[in-house]
Every structure is written in structure tokens, then in C-alpha cells.
Scaffold this motif. Structure first.
Motif, PDB file in Angstrom:
ATOM      1  N   PRO A  24      35.421 113.726  24.587  1.00  0.00           N
ATOM      2  CA  PRO A  24      34.616 114.351  25.644  1.00  0.00           C
ATOM      3  C   PRO A  24      35.426 115.368  26.454  1.00  0.00           C
ATOM      4  CG  PRO A  24      35.043 112.023  26.130  1.00  0.00           C
ATOM      5  CD  PRO A  24      35.486 112.270  24.722  1.00  0.00           C
ATOM      6  N   GLN A  25      36.744 115.142  26.547  1.00  0.00           N
ATOM      7  CA  GLN A  25      37.590 116.107  27.269  1.00  0.00           C
ATOM      8  C   GLN A  25      37.545 117.473  26.594  1.00  0.00           C
ATOM      9  OE1 GLN A  25      38.457 113.001  26.634  1.00  0.00           O
ATOM     10  NE2 GLN A  25      39.361 112.108  28.452  1.00  0.00           N
ATOM     11  N   THR A  28      34.001 119.021  26.976  1.00  0.00           N
ATOM     12  CA  THR A  28      33.754 119.498  28.338  1.00  0.00           C
ATOM     13  C   THR A  28      34.523 120.791  28.602  1.00  0.00           C
ATOM     14  OG1 THR A  28      33.479 117.216  29.053  1.00  0.00           O
ATOM     15  CG2 THR A  28      33.805 118.839  30.770  1.00  0.00           C
ATOM     16  N   ALA A  29      35.772 120.812  28.172  1.00  0.00           N
ATOM     17  CA  ALA A  29      36.595 122.003  28.417  1.00  0.00           C
ATOM     18  C   ALA A  29      36.042 123.205  27.650  1.00  0.00           C
ATOM     19  CB  ALA A  29      38.044 121.724  28.014  1.00  0.00           C
ATOM     20  N   HIS A  54      24.629 111.639  21.785  1.00  0.00           N
ATOM     21  CA  HIS A  54      24.416 111.019  23.097  1.00  0.00           C
ATOM     22  C   HIS A  54      25.665 111.114  23.960  1.00  0.00           C
ATOM     23  CE1 HIS A  54      20.535 109.522  21.943  1.00  0.00           C
ATOM     24  NE2 HIS A  54      21.041 108.926  20.872  1.00  0.00           N
ATOM     25  N   MET A  55      26.829 111.194  23.338  1.00  0.00           N
ATOM     26  CA  MET A  55      28.072 111.363  24.089  1.00  0.00           C
ATOM     27  C   MET A  55      28.387 112.846  24.279  1.00  0.00           C
ATOM     28  SD  MET A  55      31.542 112.164  23.641  1.00  0.00           S
ATOM     29  CE  MET A  55      32.165 111.768  22.004  1.00  0.00           C
ATOM     30  N   PRO A  58      25.952 115.168  27.044  1.00  0.00           N
ATOM     31  CA  PRO A  58      26.304 115.174  28.467  1.00  0.00           C
ATOM     32  C   PRO A  58      27.637 115.850  28.763  1.00  0.00           C
ATOM     33  CG  PRO A  58      26.040 112.902  27.656  1.00  0.00           C
ATOM     34  CD  PRO A  58      25.696 113.812  26.530  1.00  0.00           C
ATOM     35  N   ALA A  59      28.577 115.753  27.839  1.00  0.00           N
ATOM     36  CA  ALA A  59      29.863 116.435  28.059  1.00  0.00           C
ATOM     37  C   ALA A  59      29.655 117.951  28.071  1.00  0.00           C
ATOM     38  CB  ALA A  59      30.863 116.031  26.973  1.00  0.00           C
ATOM     39  N   ALA A  61      26.825 119.457  28.868  1.00  0.00           N
ATOM     40  CA  ALA A  61      26.090 119.770  30.106  1.00  0.00           C
ATOM     41  C   ALA A  61      27.041 119.805  31.299  1.00  0.00           C
ATOM     42  CB  ALA A  61      24.977 118.748  30.329  1.00  0.00           C
ATOM     43  N   ALA A  62      27.941 118.809  31.378  1.00  0.00           N
ATOM     44  CA  ALA A  62      28.871 118.746  32.513  1.00  0.00           C
ATOM     45  C   ALA A  62      29.756 119.990  32.551  1.00  0.00           C
ATOM     46  CB  ALA A  62      29.725 117.483  32.423  1.00  0.00           C
ATOM     47  N   GLY A  63      30.298 120.375  31.393  1.00  0.00           N
ATOM     48  CA  GLY A  63      31.172 121.551  31.339  1.00  0.00           C
ATOM     49  C   GLY A  63      30.448 122.818  31.757  1.00  0.00           C
TER      50      GLY A  63
ATOM     51  N   GLU B  22      36.271 117.962  34.076  1.00  0.00           N
ATOM     52  CA  GLU B  22      37.300 117.442  33.163  1.00  0.00           C
ATOM     53  C   GLU B  22      38.022 116.232  33.770  1.00  0.00           C
ATOM     54  OE1 GLU B  22      36.463 120.656  33.806  1.00  0.00           O
ATOM     55  OE2 GLU B  22      38.072 121.879  33.025  1.00  0.00           O
ATOM     56  N   THR B  25      35.827 113.261  33.598  1.00  0.00           N
ATOM     57  CA  THR B  25      35.813 112.756  32.224  1.00  0.00           C
ATOM     58  C   THR B  25      37.049 111.900  31.971  1.00  0.00           C
ATOM     59  OG1 THR B  25      34.733 114.817  31.574  1.00  0.00           O
ATOM     60  CG2 THR B  25      35.573 113.432  29.806  1.00  0.00           C
ATOM     61  N   MET B  52      26.073 116.759  37.454  1.00  0.00           N
ATOM     62  CA  MET B  52      27.143 117.333  36.627  1.00  0.00           C
ATOM     63  C   MET B  52      28.279 116.323  36.455  1.00  0.00           C
ATOM     64  SD  MET B  52      30.426 118.927  37.087  1.00  0.00           S
ATOM     65  CE  MET B  52      30.539 119.878  38.613  1.00  0.00           C
ATOM     66  N   ALA B  55      27.138 113.381  34.403  1.00  0.00           N
ATOM     67  CA  ALA B  55      27.110 113.645  32.959  1.00  0.00           C
ATOM     68  C   ALA B  55      28.515 113.528  32.376  1.00  0.00           C
ATOM     69  CB  ALA B  55      26.525 115.028  32.683  1.00  0.00           C
ATOM     70  N   ALA B  59      29.609 110.809  29.511  1.00  0.00           N
ATOM     71  CA  ALA B  59      30.249 111.167  28.239  1.00  0.00           C
ATOM     72  C   ALA B  59      31.564 110.407  28.073  1.00  0.00           C
ATOM     73  CB  ALA B  59      30.482 112.678  28.173  1.00  0.00           C
ATOM     74  N   LEU B  62      30.867 106.578  27.398  1.00  0.00           N
ATOM     75  CA  LEU B  62      30.326 106.338  26.051  1.00  0.00           C
ATOM     76  C   LEU B  62      31.420 106.512  24.999  1.00  0.00           C
ATOM     77  CD1 LEU B  62      26.863 108.202  26.227  1.00  0.00           C
ATOM     78  CD2 LEU B  62      27.293 105.762  26.505  1.00  0.00           C
TER      79      LEU B  62
END
Lengths: 453, 452
Positions: A24-25, A28-29, A54-55, A58-59, A61-63, B22, B25, B52, B55, B59, B62
Motif C-alpha cells: 500500500p505504501q 499510495t506514493a 479492496h486493498m 483505497p490506497a 484514493a488516499a494518494g 503515506e 499507511t 483520505m 482510506a 489499505a 488490509l
């Protein structure tokens, strides 16, 4: 080595194995890098059906949200539908969460730019630079925008396809069609398309929450179940999609999996009936398109492998049709991207207009055998391999070095290049006879392995 | 300078400048690793950045193989309840709590529904620094589950354990300022449950905060004005995630946020012989109240995690802080704004007396609070030097420096959130308080600026 090989960051996007490299890191980045590039968006986000969506979603979306971009969530959505929606809604771009034809443990991000085209090399490099610099655009709490859900992407895409298709002609024939959606993104869309075309359709593997029933690459070895069922049901034609529904393979009830090269060939044949303009395919695509184009009196241009390379050339030369031999047909009038739905509709229209069976149409075309091989090769040996192939096998051939090396003789060619998505080299050979093609490919493979070791 | 700080049971920062997707996360991955793949409850407040950061947390969790029970917009005490009722491995609340707009934070909840204590918080931090998080393969990733629809059970299992019949019989009219925070998901059910007539302001969850969300007197002016014009039996102000409560009397007078805890303590400790836990910066009003009932007060470092942990160990009946957070230990291990409001209403109903009367029973001290900017690398040097001024008196070094005399104390400590030193002086003699406050500010300032 397996750890290194499980991650591929390139102009095609970022691809990795969930639980190893695709963290996810990382996601997201990368999404933050793309968001920094996209400004306020909107950015359309959709995924194929891999459970890891599913994982990953959201990553992503967050980024994106962290950079102040507006995120539009398309849910499970075929890649061509994401691309179509980006263009239609004039969004900044999109991110497709899909490892396409790769096995289920993989996932990837593919970056889509304005007008719904994949980022070309230069744009993709800009995003990569932002990622590597690690200085993403940051917005304050109050500037983070909420996610908008949109579930109408395929409906809009279908409407766009049907504008260019003679529904009546297809529906009159009441084709019996079978499709294997491999429980992929096509599952949410294919039944609708076939219903709109008045086909008597059997669509299998449409459970988006189930794992892929087989490896999702639509090549012969993965289509045995479809071949068998299509034969038993004696359908007029059968199709197989990959997980994100950009690629399509055609299966004949009588001949089995005829090879994914026919998707582009038949789409070219149909489109050139009405539009007399150049055909653009990549260097690894069957020479059948040259024969079909010659009969229609138009030229064929070849580009590096990679959808965006074909697309950009198609747009530059105002081409009629094109694509990639791996099953990715591109019909720019509908939308300039590989699109299994547009390809399905176009091939069905060909069947409707020709008033001949699929097998008869194929028999009316020149016959070639195409052989595809791959082998691991350390990156630092690639150049040496290519030189070696050209020196030992290049006698009397026209040489094209724009993407690896392609050697072309009269009615025969060999293409050796390094993959965009995996740390391997691909070998493709085509000749009128099976033996000849295999011999050519094997010779290349021997040279490749000798040099690579 | 980046605004970011790691505490015992939380990470907190300015969104976009310190607190990033980040980072969240990474912490979510560390937390998922910490709980070892068990279910984690995820809650968020109404800040624009919370979806945000939520989410990003989803991530991360999970990816470590933890299932996530997503409670959506949810008060932190309700999330703490959910962790216990679902027998989850823990929880994460994405909330800036009492912090001003622009800030946000993660609060980490342990499997007992308390915020992480310092031992657990350090274990989490070690995992974060180690950076080797559990990475679940595609077929072992966690699954997200909806955890909505908890409000009735939460109220029944917490507020429902008070003397509900007495509160209902009183038919209170109660005004609440929700500061456009998470209280809105349960406030109508809460007041309905207690038979109260609701008067709600700032109850829209999709708006910017109407004012700073810390429920102190300065931020309760709107509520004061409201109660000045309409008849209500009590006014309450809660913060974004409802762990703190401020009180406005039926006469429209805002009490200091320091009054909430002693006011509740005066009611709860009435049984006698009990223990209550609070932090070193909380008003000694609660000490006097405890004396009145023969109860004992234990003081700890600042922070909900520390206070609750000590309260568990002391078998305390009550825990609270001067900032307006109160936990009724036999019922829950959370600073719970709903439970706090209910306890105040219960006190009103039990004595049959208006809230102004209950507030009037609290001892009157003067408390002065100030802050002095000080870069984090200077804090300990400053505190060390400042300590030199107080050789003879009783000095407590648990959290900064607290010097206590009978009926009078001074506390100087580093803020948990900002690069500042906080100075608090409280005492019976207002003149002495004013004098000591001025002196302390001067002394600390002198040390900070290196002039001695």
C-alpha cells in the motif's frame, strides 16, 4: 532475484506481486505522484476483479486525495471503459487498477492521461520523476475533496460503441455467441453488449468475487474450457477476454482457439470496408494485416510494442484501425484504445455482412503460423543478445531496430525484444508454415540463451 | 517546519504538512502487524481529510491481513465500545479530536477498548521504526466489513447502565453544540434514550467547524448565547470525536472545561472510599471534591492512555482530565462524551437541582494557563534549568515539572502537540496565582532565550 523480479516500475505503470512488492505504501506514493501531476483532476479510478483491489483501491484514493485531486470511483470497470469515460467527461486522467492478463497474485496501476490515452513515454517519465523525487503536492485538510461514485461508465461506453455499429444487421442474424469473461471486469459489461446486439449469448465466468478460473491471458493454452463448451454448443463464434477487458481472443466451434492474432486481423478487414486510411499495428503483429490492407489498397505502419505507441501513430496519421496482435484491436472512431467490446461488435458485424461463417472467412485469408516464445535475460545482456540475433540470423532480412530487433523477409519475420512488463525477452516468429516459424523462433531462442547465460 | 508529533497512543499533525497519506499507511501497517492479523475497528471524524486518511489506514490494515470493521463516521468512544463488543484486536480512530481545523490524527485503541498505554504505544512505535510489516499474500488480505448500526447497542451498554429512569422522569431540555462533528451520528438517539428534548446546534457533518472544537469557555459563546435566550436545563459542547464535554448552565454561563470532571466526580464519588485518576495538569477542584467524599485522587502524566491505564491498575471508579474528558471505569475505558453528559444529567436528576447549583458546589480556585514557544530540542534543557528554582518544595517530575504547595501548584511541561511549553498555575489565593503565573512565565522565558 525473485524479489527484484516481482516488481516492475516502467512507463507502462507500476506492477508487482501483492504481499511482496506491491505494498500500500508503493501504491499510495504512486497515486500521490500521479495526483501531483494531475492537479485538481478529476481522476477516474477503476479496477479489474482481483481480490487485492479492496486493498489497492483505497490506497490509490488516499494518494490522489492527499494531493487535492478529485477522485471519481468507477468501481469494477473495464479499462477501455475507464479510458472512454476520461475522454467523454474531459477528466484529467485515470488510474486503472489491473494487472491485465497477469496471474491473480499480481496487481498494477496503469496511468491514463487526458483524452483517455495511456501516458506516453515522456509523460510517464514525468510521473516517474515526481515519484522518485518524492515531493508530492500536499493540500490542507479543508482542500481534500471527497470521492464521487460513478457507476455508469460502461453504459456510456456501450452507447459510444453502438453509434459505430450496425445493430440491426447483427441482430437480424441472431448469432449464437459464447464469451469467457474469466470472472474479470468484462463480466459487468459483456452481457449488456451482446444483449444490445441481439445475440443469443452464453456468457461464462461472470462472478466478479470469485478468483480467475484460469490464467487470464487469452491465449490458446488458457482457453481449453471455452473451446470445449463452444464446440459442444456449436456456437457461431466464441470470445475470451482478459481480466481488464482490453484484449480479446476468438474461438471457433470447429477449429478451436484460432489464435489471438485474428482479433486485429478481422477488425482490420471489417473497418477497411468503409474507411480507406492507414492501418497501424506493432512490430509483433501478424503480417495478415498487410495482406488485408493491400487488398483494401491502404498502407500498414508498424510501431514499437505498447498500446500508446500504436494509438499515437494512429492519431498522427489519421489511421482507420489497428492494434496489437496479442488480441488488442483499436478502432479510433469509437475510442483510440484497445477495446474488447468494440472488437467483439466489429467482428460480429463482419460475420453479419459477409454472410459466411467464421471458418469460411478465415479460410479466405492467407494462412500463417505465428510462434511466441520468451526467456529470462539479465538487463545488461539485452543489447548483446539483439546484436547477436541480427548477426547470426539477419541474412537477407530488412532490419528494424526501433524496438529490439525485427528481421523481415518475404512472407516471414522474426521479432526479438525485451518485455515492457516483465524482466524477460520475447521472441515472435511468423511464417507460412508451422515448422518454418518454429524453427526460426527456436534458432533465435538458442542464440538468446547462449548470450544471456 | 513540519507539524507532526507521535504520542503514547496517537500520531497527530497538520494535514499535508507532517501528516500525510503515506505516513498513515505506514502506521496502519505497523498497527496491523502489532495486532497480529486480528480484526481492527476503523472510525473517522467529519474533517475533510478524514476519508483520505481513513482510506490510507484501510489499505494499510488490509495489507497486513487484518479484517477491518469500518464504522464510517463514528465518535471515538463508540469505536472503543465496538472494539470490545466485536472482540476485535484493536481499533484506529481517524480524528483531530479537539484540535483546530487543519489538524488530524490517528488514535490507536487496544483490544480492551482503551487507547494504547505507554508500554503498548512503544511496542507499536518499535514496529513502525522497524518497518518490517506483515505482508499478506493476495488470498490472505484482510476484508473490509461494514460496522454501521451500532448506536442502539452502544447506548444500551454504556449510558443504559446509569439511572436512566430517573433521567427520563426529569424530562430535561438539553442543548448540545456538536461543532459539526461525529456526535451527530448518535446525539438524537442519545437524548431520545434519556427522554430529553434536544436542542442541537452545529449538527451538520458536512460543514466546516463552526468554531474551534476544544470545548472550553472561549468556544462555548454560541451555546451561552443560545441558553441566554431559550429555556434549557443544560448546555453541552462536545469536540469532534466526542471524548470531551464542556458545560453551559441553565443560566447561560459557560463553565471552565476544568469543571466537567470534578462536577461528575462529585456525583460518582459520593459513595465514598473510591479512587479517581487524573493527570498532573488538572485542577485541584477534584482533590477537594474527593476529600469531601473520602475518596482518593491519583495523578499521572497527561494523556488519555496514561490516565486510563493507571485507573485500571488502581481499580479506580473514575478517570478524567481537566480538558473535559471523563471515563466511568466500570462501564468503559474511554473518555466518553455521551456517558459524561449522561452522568451530569444523572447528577441533576438525583439531586433534583439545576446544573448551576451543582457547579456552585465546586471549590473556587483561580487557574491561569499560558504557553511559551520553545523548539523541541530545547525543551529538556529548559525544564532542567527551570527545576533549579525550586529546591525545597515538593517537585514532581512525572511530566515536566509540577511544584505543589498546600492549596497552590505550578506545572510547566512540553505540549504534546506543538513546539511550546505549557505553564499552569492554580491556587486558592488569586493574588498569589497571578504573581506566580507572571513570575513563572518570566523565568521560563528567560531560560528559553538563554538569558540568566
Amino acid at each position: 532475484m525473485s524479489r527484484i523480479a516481482s516488481l516492475k516500475i516502467s512507463v507502462s505503470g507500476v506492477r508487482g506481486i501483492v504481499g511482496q512488492s506491491l505494498t500500500p505504501q508503493l501504491v499510495t506514493a504512486f497515486a500521490a505522484a500521479f495526483g501531483s501531476y494531475a492537479g485538481r483532476g478529476p481522476v477516474l479510478v477503476g479496477s479489474d476483479t482481483r481480490p487485492s483491489r479492496h486493498m489497492v483501491m483505497p490506497a490509490v484514493a488516499a494518494g490522489l486525495m492527499s494531493t487535492g485531486a478529485e477522485v471519481v470511483d468507477l468501481g469494477i470497470c473495464p479499462v477501455p471503459s475507464i479510458q472512454y469515460m476520461v475522454a467523454k467527461t474531459r477528466a484529467f486522467g485515470g488510474i486503472a487498477v489491473t494487472a491485465s492478463h497477469n496471474p491473480i497474485e499480481w496487481n498494477a496501476l496503469k496511468f491514463i492521461g487526458p483524452k483517455g490515452l495511456f501516458l506516453n513515454q515522456y509523460r510517464a517519465e514525468e510521473v516517474l520523476d515526481i515519484y522518485h523525487q518524492g515531493e508530492f503536492r500536499r493540500v490542507r485538510d479543508g482542500e481534500v475533496r471527497s470521492v464521487r461514485r460513478e457507476r455508469g461508465a460502461f453504459a456510456a461506453h456501450l452507447e459510444g460503441i453502438l453509434k459505430h455499429i450496425d445493430r440491426e444487421a447483427i441482430a437480424r442474424r441472431g448469432f449464437r455467441v459464447m464469451v469467457d469473461c474469466v470472472n474479470g471486469a468484462g463480466a459487468v459489461a459483456t452481457p449488456e453488449l451482446l444483449a444490445a446486439l441481439g445475440c443469443r449469448a452464453t456468457v461464462m465466468h461472470t462472478s466478479v468475487d470469485e478468483p480467475f478460473p484460469h490464467c487470464p491471458e487469452p491465449i490458446a493454452e488458457n482457453l481449453q474450457e471455452l473451446v470445449r463448451t463452444a464446440r459442444e454448443a456449436e456456437v457461431d463464434i466464441a470470445f475470451a477476454q482478459d481480466a481488464d477487458a482490453d484484449r480479446l481472443a476468438i474461438v471457433s466451434a470447429k477449429r478451436g482457439a484460432i489464435g489471438e492474432e485474428y482479433t486485429v486481423a478481422l477488425a482490420v478487414k471489417q473497418v477497411l470496408k468503409r474507411v480507406k486510411a492507414p492501418v497501424v499495428v506493432n512490430l509483433s503483429t501478424t503480417q495478415l494485416v498487410e495482406d488485408i490492407a493491400a487488398a483494401a489498397g491502404v498502407e500498414v505502419q508498424r510501431t514499437k510494442v505498447g498500446e500508446i505507441n500504436v494509438t499515437e501513430r494512429l492519431l498522427a496519421v489519421n489511421g482507420a484501425v489497428g492494434g496489437e496482435g496479442t488480441g488488442g484491436a483499436i478502432i479510433p472512431a469509437i475510442h483510440p484504445c484497445r477495446d474488447s467490446f468494440a472488437a467483439m461488435a466489429t467482428v460480429l458485424q463482419l460475420l453479419a455482412e459477409e454472410e459466411r461463417s467464421l471458418e469460411e472467412i478465415i479460410d479466405g485469408l492467407p494462412r500463417y503460423a505465428i510462434v511466441k516464445r520468451k526467456a529470462a535475460c539479465p538487463p545488461e545482456r539485452v543489447f548483446r543478445v539483439l546484436r547477436r540475433i541480427e548477426e547470426t540470423l539477419g541474412d537477407g532480412a530488412a532490419v528494424d531496430r526501433s524496438d529490439g530487433v525485427r528481421l523481415t523477409w518475404e512472407r516471414k519475420w522474426l521479432h526479438v525484444r525485451s518485455s515492457n512488463t516483465e524482466p524477460i525477452m520475447r521472441v515472435v516468429a511468423e511464417a507460412p508454415g508451422e515448422d518454418e516459424a518454429r524453427r526460426l523462433a527456436d534458432k533465435a531462442l538458442v542464440e538468446l540463451k547462449r548470450c544471456a547465460e | 517546519m513540519k507539524q507532526f508529533k507521535i504520542g503514547t497512543s496517537w500520531i497527530r499533525g497538520v494535514v499535508g504538512n507532517g501528516l500525510t497519506a503515506e505516513l498513515v499507511t505506514d502506521f496502519a501497517c505497523a498497527y496491523g502487524t502489532y495486532v497480529g492479523g486480528r480484526e481492527v475497528v476503523l472510525a473517522r471524524d467529519t474533517r475533510a481529510s478524514s476519508p483520505m486518511l481513513g482510506a490510507a489506514a484501510l489499505a494499510g490494515l488490509l495489507s497486513t491481513g487484518c479484517d477491518v470493521a469500518d464504522a464510517g463516521v463514528c465518535p471515538t468512544p463508540a469505536a472503543q465500545y465496538l472494539v470490545r463488543s466485536r472482540r476485535a484486536g484493536g481499533g484506529i480512530a481517524v480524528t483531530g479530536s479537539h484540535n483546530a481545523a487543519g489538524w488530524n490524527a490517528l488514535k490507536f485503541i487496544d483490544e480492551e477498548g482503551a487507547l494504547l498505554n505507554s508500554v503498548r504505544g512503544e511496542a507499536l512505535l518499535d514496529l513502525y521504526h522497524l518497518g518490517e510489516h506483515t505482508k499478506a499474500s493476495w488470498d490472505r488480505l484482510g476484508k473490509r466489513k461494514e460496522a454501521a448500526g451500532y448506536v442502539d447497542a452502544y447506548l444500551a451498554d454504556t449510558v443504559g447502565r446509569l439511572s436512566v429512569a430517573a433521567i427520563r422522569a426529569a424530562k430535561f431540555r438539553v442543548a448540545v453544540d456538536l461543532v459539526n462533528g461525529t456526535a451527530a451520528v448518535a446525539i438524537r438517539e442519545f437524548l431520545g434514550f434519556l427522554g430529553c428534548e434536544p436542542i442541537l446546534i452545529n449538527a451538520e457533518m458536512d460543514r466546516d467547524f463552526a468554531h474551534d472544537p476544544a470545548p472550553n469557555a472561549r468556544n462555548m459563546r454560541q451555546l451561552e448565547a443560545l441558553l441566554g435566550h431559550i429555556r434549557a436545563d443544560a448546555g453541552f459542547a462536545v469536540n469532534t470525536d466526542v471524548d470531551r464535554v464542556g458545560i453551559v448552565t441553565e443560566k447561560g454561563v459557560a463553565l471552565s472545561e476544568e469543571s466537567t470532571f470534578p462536577l461528575v466526580a462529585d456525583h460518582v464519588l459520593a459513595g465514598g472510599g473510591a479512587v479517581a485518576v487524573t493527570n498532573l495538569s488538572t485542577s485541584m477542584m477534584v482533590d477537594r471534591v474527593a476529600e469531601r467524599h473520602g475518596a482518593r485522587i491519583v495523578r499521572t502524566k497527561i494523556g488519555e492512555g496514561n490516565v486510563i491505564f493507571r485507573a485500571i491498575n488502581e481499580d479506580a471508579v473514575l478517570a478524567g482530565e481537566g480538558s473535559g474528558g471523563v471515563a466511568l471505569m466500570p462501564v468503559s475505558r474511554a473518555f466518553d462524551g455521551f456517558l459524561t453528559m449522561a452522568l451530569v444529567l444523572e447528577a441533576m436528576a438525583a439531586g433534583g437541582r439545576p446544573i448551576s447549583d451543582l457547579a456552585g458546589r465546586l471549590p473556587a480556585f483561580l487557574m491561569k494557563k499560558g504557553e511559551i514557544p520553545c523548539s523541541p530540542d530545547r525543551v529538556y534543557h529548559v525544564l532542567e534549568e527551570f527545576r533549579g528554582f525550586y529546591r525545597c518544595e515538593e517537585v514532581d517530575l512525572t511530566d515536566g515539572i509540577r511544584v505543589t504547595w498546600p492549596g497552590h501548584w505550578i506545572h510547566v511541561r512540553a505540549s504534546n502537540t506543538e513546539p511550546i511549553l505549557r505553564v499552569i498555575v492554580e491556587g486558592e489565593d488569586p493574588e498569589r496565582v497571578e504573581r506566580d503565573f507572571a513570575d513563572t512565565l518570566f523565568r521560563v522565558n528567560t531560560v528559553v532565550h538563554g538569558k540568566s
